[in-house]
Design a protein around this motif. Structure first.
Motif, PDB file in Angstrom:
ATOM      1  N   GLN A  18       8.675  -0.358  -7.788  1.00  0.00           N
ATOM      2  CA  GLN A  18       7.657   0.671  -7.912  1.00  0.00           C
ATOM      3  C   GLN A  18       7.391   1.303  -6.559  1.00  0.00           C
ATOM      4  O   GLN A  18       7.546   0.659  -5.525  1.00  0.00           O
ATOM      5  CB  GLN A  18       6.378   0.054  -8.482  1.00  0.00           C
ATOM      6  CG  GLN A  18       6.559  -0.386  -9.918  1.00  0.00           C
ATOM      7  CD  GLN A  18       5.298  -1.051 -10.447  1.00  0.00           C
ATOM      8  OE1 GLN A  18       5.100  -2.243 -10.293  1.00  0.00           O
ATOM      9  NE2 GLN A  18       4.439  -0.263 -11.055  1.00  0.00           N
ATOM     10  N   ARG A  19       6.978   2.565  -6.582  1.00  0.00           N
ATOM     11  CA  ARG A  19       6.734   3.278  -5.329  1.00  0.00           C
ATOM     12  C   ARG A  19       5.440   2.778  -4.689  1.00  0.00           C
ATOM     13  O   ARG A  19       4.448   2.543  -5.364  1.00  0.00           O
ATOM     14  CB  ARG A  19       6.626   4.783  -5.574  1.00  0.00           C
ATOM     15  CG  ARG A  19       7.863   5.382  -6.208  1.00  0.00           C
ATOM     16  CD  ARG A  19       7.800   6.880  -6.206  1.00  0.00           C
ATOM     17  NE  ARG A  19       6.521   7.388  -6.719  1.00  0.00           N
ATOM     18  CZ  ARG A  19       6.202   8.689  -6.756  1.00  0.00           C
ATOM     19  NH1 ARG A  19       7.052   9.594  -6.295  1.00  0.00           N
ATOM     20  NH2 ARG A  19       5.043   9.087  -7.245  1.00  0.00           N
ATOM     21  N   ILE A  20       5.477   2.672  -3.354  1.00  0.00           N
ATOM     22  CA  ILE A  20       4.301   2.143  -2.651  1.00  0.00           C
ATOM     23  C   ILE A  20       3.082   3.040  -2.893  1.00  0.00           C
ATOM     24  O   ILE A  20       1.967   2.555  -3.097  1.00  0.00           O
ATOM     25  CB  ILE A  20       4.592   1.923  -1.141  1.00  0.00           C
ATOM     26  CG1 ILE A  20       3.423   1.239  -0.450  1.00  0.00           C
ATOM     27  CG2 ILE A  20       4.956   3.191  -0.414  1.00  0.00           C
ATOM     28  CD1 ILE A  20       3.204  -0.198  -0.821  1.00  0.00           C
ATOM     29  N   ILE A  21       3.292   4.353  -2.926  1.00  0.00           N
ATOM     30  CA  ILE A  21       2.146   5.276  -3.121  1.00  0.00           C
ATOM     31  C   ILE A  21       1.442   4.984  -4.448  1.00  0.00           C
ATOM     32  O   ILE A  21       0.216   4.988  -4.528  1.00  0.00           O
ATOM     33  CB  ILE A  21       2.596   6.762  -3.039  1.00  0.00           C
ATOM     34  CG1 ILE A  21       1.373   7.692  -3.055  1.00  0.00           C
ATOM     35  CG2 ILE A  21       3.560   7.126  -4.164  1.00  0.00           C
ATOM     36  CD1 ILE A  21       1.697   9.158  -2.780  1.00  0.00           C
ATOM     37  N   ASP A  22       2.210   4.669  -5.484  1.00  0.00           N
ATOM     38  CA  ASP A  22       1.620   4.401  -6.801  1.00  0.00           C
ATOM     39  C   ASP A  22       0.835   3.091  -6.795  1.00  0.00           C
ATOM     40  O   ASP A  22      -0.243   2.999  -7.365  1.00  0.00           O
ATOM     41  CB  ASP A  22       2.716   4.339  -7.876  1.00  0.00           C
ATOM     42  CG  ASP A  22       3.464   5.663  -7.998  1.00  0.00           C
ATOM     43  OD1 ASP A  22       2.838   6.711  -7.727  1.00  0.00           O
ATOM     44  OD2 ASP A  22       4.657   5.648  -8.356  1.00  0.00           O
ATOM     45  N   LEU A  23       1.407   2.087  -6.129  1.00  0.00           N
ATOM     46  CA  LEU A  23       0.743   0.780  -6.094  1.00  0.00           C
ATOM     47  C   LEU A  23      -0.553   0.848  -5.284  1.00  0.00           C
ATOM     48  O   LEU A  23      -1.569   0.276  -5.665  1.00  0.00           O
ATOM     49  CB  LEU A  23       1.686  -0.271  -5.502  1.00  0.00           C
ATOM     50  CG  LEU A  23       2.987  -0.470  -6.294  1.00  0.00           C
ATOM     51  CD1 LEU A  23       3.854  -1.526  -5.629  1.00  0.00           C
ATOM     52  CD2 LEU A  23       2.690  -0.858  -7.731  1.00  0.00           C
ATOM     53  N   VAL A  24      -0.496   1.580  -4.169  1.00  0.00           N
ATOM     54  CA  VAL A  24      -1.684   1.715  -3.322  1.00  0.00           C
ATOM     55  C   VAL A  24      -2.781   2.455  -4.086  1.00  0.00           C
ATOM     56  O   VAL A  24      -3.955   2.076  -4.063  1.00  0.00           O
ATOM     57  CB  VAL A  24      -1.321   2.452  -2.006  1.00  0.00           C
ATOM     58  CG1 VAL A  24      -2.567   2.840  -1.228  1.00  0.00           C
ATOM     59  CG2 VAL A  24      -0.413   1.578  -1.145  1.00  0.00           C
ATOM     60  N   GLU A  25      -2.390   3.468  -4.825  1.00  0.00           N
ATOM     61  CA  GLU A  25      -3.359   4.214  -5.625  1.00  0.00           C
ATOM     62  C   GLU A  25      -3.933   3.329  -6.743  1.00  0.00           C
ATOM     63  O   GLU A  25      -5.133   3.340  -7.003  1.00  0.00           O
ATOM     64  CB  GLU A  25      -2.707   5.466  -6.218  1.00  0.00           C
ATOM     65  CG  GLU A  25      -3.731   6.374  -6.887  1.00  0.00           C
ATOM     66  CD  GLU A  25      -3.158   7.692  -7.358  1.00  0.00           C
ATOM     67  OE1 GLU A  25      -1.929   7.756  -7.578  1.00  0.00           O
ATOM     68  OE2 GLU A  25      -3.947   8.635  -7.515  1.00  0.00           O
ATOM     69  N   MET A  26      -3.034   2.551  -7.377  1.00  0.00           N
ATOM     70  CA  MET A  26      -3.491   1.635  -8.438  1.00  0.00           C
ATOM     71  C   MET A  26      -4.517   0.639  -7.915  1.00  0.00           C
ATOM     72  O   MET A  26      -5.400   0.198  -8.650  1.00  0.00           O
ATOM     73  CB  MET A  26      -2.300   0.834  -8.988  1.00  0.00           C
ATOM     74  CG  MET A  26      -1.630   1.441 -10.204  1.00  0.00           C
ATOM     75  SD  MET A  26       0.003   0.680 -10.481  1.00  0.00           S
ATOM     76  CE  MET A  26      -0.457  -0.980 -10.954  1.00  0.00           C
ATOM     77  N   ALA A  27      -4.386   0.299  -6.624  1.00  0.00           N
ATOM     78  CA  ALA A  27      -5.324  -0.662  -6.023  1.00  0.00           C
ATOM     79  C   ALA A  27      -6.633   0.016  -5.630  1.00  0.00           C
ATOM     80  O   ALA A  27      -7.534  -0.633  -5.115  1.00  0.00           O
ATOM     81  CB  ALA A  27      -4.689  -1.330  -4.807  1.00  0.00           C
ATOM     82  N   GLY A  28      -6.719   1.329  -5.866  1.00  0.00           N
ATOM     83  CA  GLY A  28      -7.983   2.017  -5.636  1.00  0.00           C
ATOM     84  C   GLY A  28      -8.137   2.656  -4.272  1.00  0.00           C
ATOM     85  O   GLY A  28      -9.234   2.998  -3.852  1.00  0.00           O
TER      86      GLY A  28
END
Ligand SMILES: [Zn+2]
Ligand SMILES: [Zn+2]
Length: 281
Positions: A18-28
């Motif tokens: 998964q893309r880091i940008i998506d994971l960081v966004e998912m973490a709020g």
């Protein structure tokens, strides 16, 4: 217990890239500034995408990138023990900067009892022996800074919730916005113990979308507790009929066109999380 934990540890190994940008966004964490990149793909913005840590002061969250290889089961806990300053010694100038930022971010997280979210990485070795990120996943469980040794600069992060971690409050809490009246006019009596159980279960993260609630001036994380089957429809006032929601999803659950659909989905989510709670200590 140790066996179960090492199974959990294995299950944390990422299986998708998964893309880091998506994971960081998912973490709020707010990622809107990633788009300031001359019209190029925000996900590849080098100002952010190679960082080792990402901060959201608003939600009192630190996102840490951690290699799966660094995780271990010790003292009945899943932990990551590492020395980021030592790692920095062997890195190039850019990576040194990232390592020091990570180290400083960890200090901020520790001093302010922030929640840690772990992006778990697996690595791939190339023929010349260097490694790079192969796959990534955002661990759904929160983590916390367990300890820091100022003599060795060693950090110990533990999976789960910390003892002194952020307080969780909802709309009925003393410091919440509406210790006033029930929103829909009819005041139903609510079991405070059940609400707190739900807030503890959610750990400040909306159980519907996975985004953290916002932080109040007191430092507490704010979510709203909601009865999946409403009290007005004789829904029971118990934690298993309740869900902690971000304010947006709470309003939607009451007024949105998808309210009925959300109700079914919320029941599934809670049923799943209760099964997990029985399995995991
Ligand atoms: Zn939500
Ligand atoms: Zn509600």
């Amino acid at each position: 217990m140790e066996v179960e934990l090492s199974e959990t540890l294995n299950s944390l190994k990422p299986t998708e890239n998964q893309r880091i940008i998506d994971l960081v966004e998912m973490a709020g964490v707010d990622v809107s500034d990633w788009a300031n990149f001359n019209g190029k793909e925000p996900a590849t913005n080098p100002k952010y995408c190679y960082e080792w840590s990402f901060v959201s002061e608003q939600t009192a969250t630190l996102v840490c990138c951690i290699w799966h290889d660094m995780l271990q089961v010790t003292e009945g806990k899943i932990q990551a023990v590492f020395n980021v300053l030592k790692t920095a010694l062997t890195q190039n100038a850019q990576q040194k900067k990232r390592a020091h930022k990570f180290h400083n971010d960890l200090h901020r997280a520790k001093d302010n009892n922030w929640t840690i979210r772990a992006v778990i990485l697996s690595e791939k070795f190339s023929r010349n022996g260097t490694s790079k990120v192969d796959k990534r996943v955002l661990d759904e469980s929160p983590w916390f800074v367990d300890s820091y040794d100022p003599y060795t600069n060693e950090w110990k992060l533990t999976r789960g919730k910390g003892k002194h971690q952020t307080k969780f409050v909802d709309q009925f809490s003393e410091e919440g916005p509406a210790s006033r009246k029930e929103v829909n006019g009819i005041a139903f009596k609510r079991d405070g113990k059940q609400r707190l159980e739900v807030l503890e279960r959610a750990q400040g993260i909306c159980e519907f979308c996975g985004q953290p609630g916002f932080q109040l001036p007191s430092g507490a994380l704010y979510l709203e507790t909601h009865h999946i089957i409403p009290l007005s429809e004789d829904g029971p006032d118990v934690a298993s009929n309740m869900i902690a929601l971000c304010p947006n999803h709470h309003r939607e659950a009451h007024y949105g066109i998808k309210a009925r659909h959300m109700r079914v989905r919320m029941q599934e989510i809670i049923a799943k999380s209760l099964v997990k709670a029985i399995v995991a200590p």
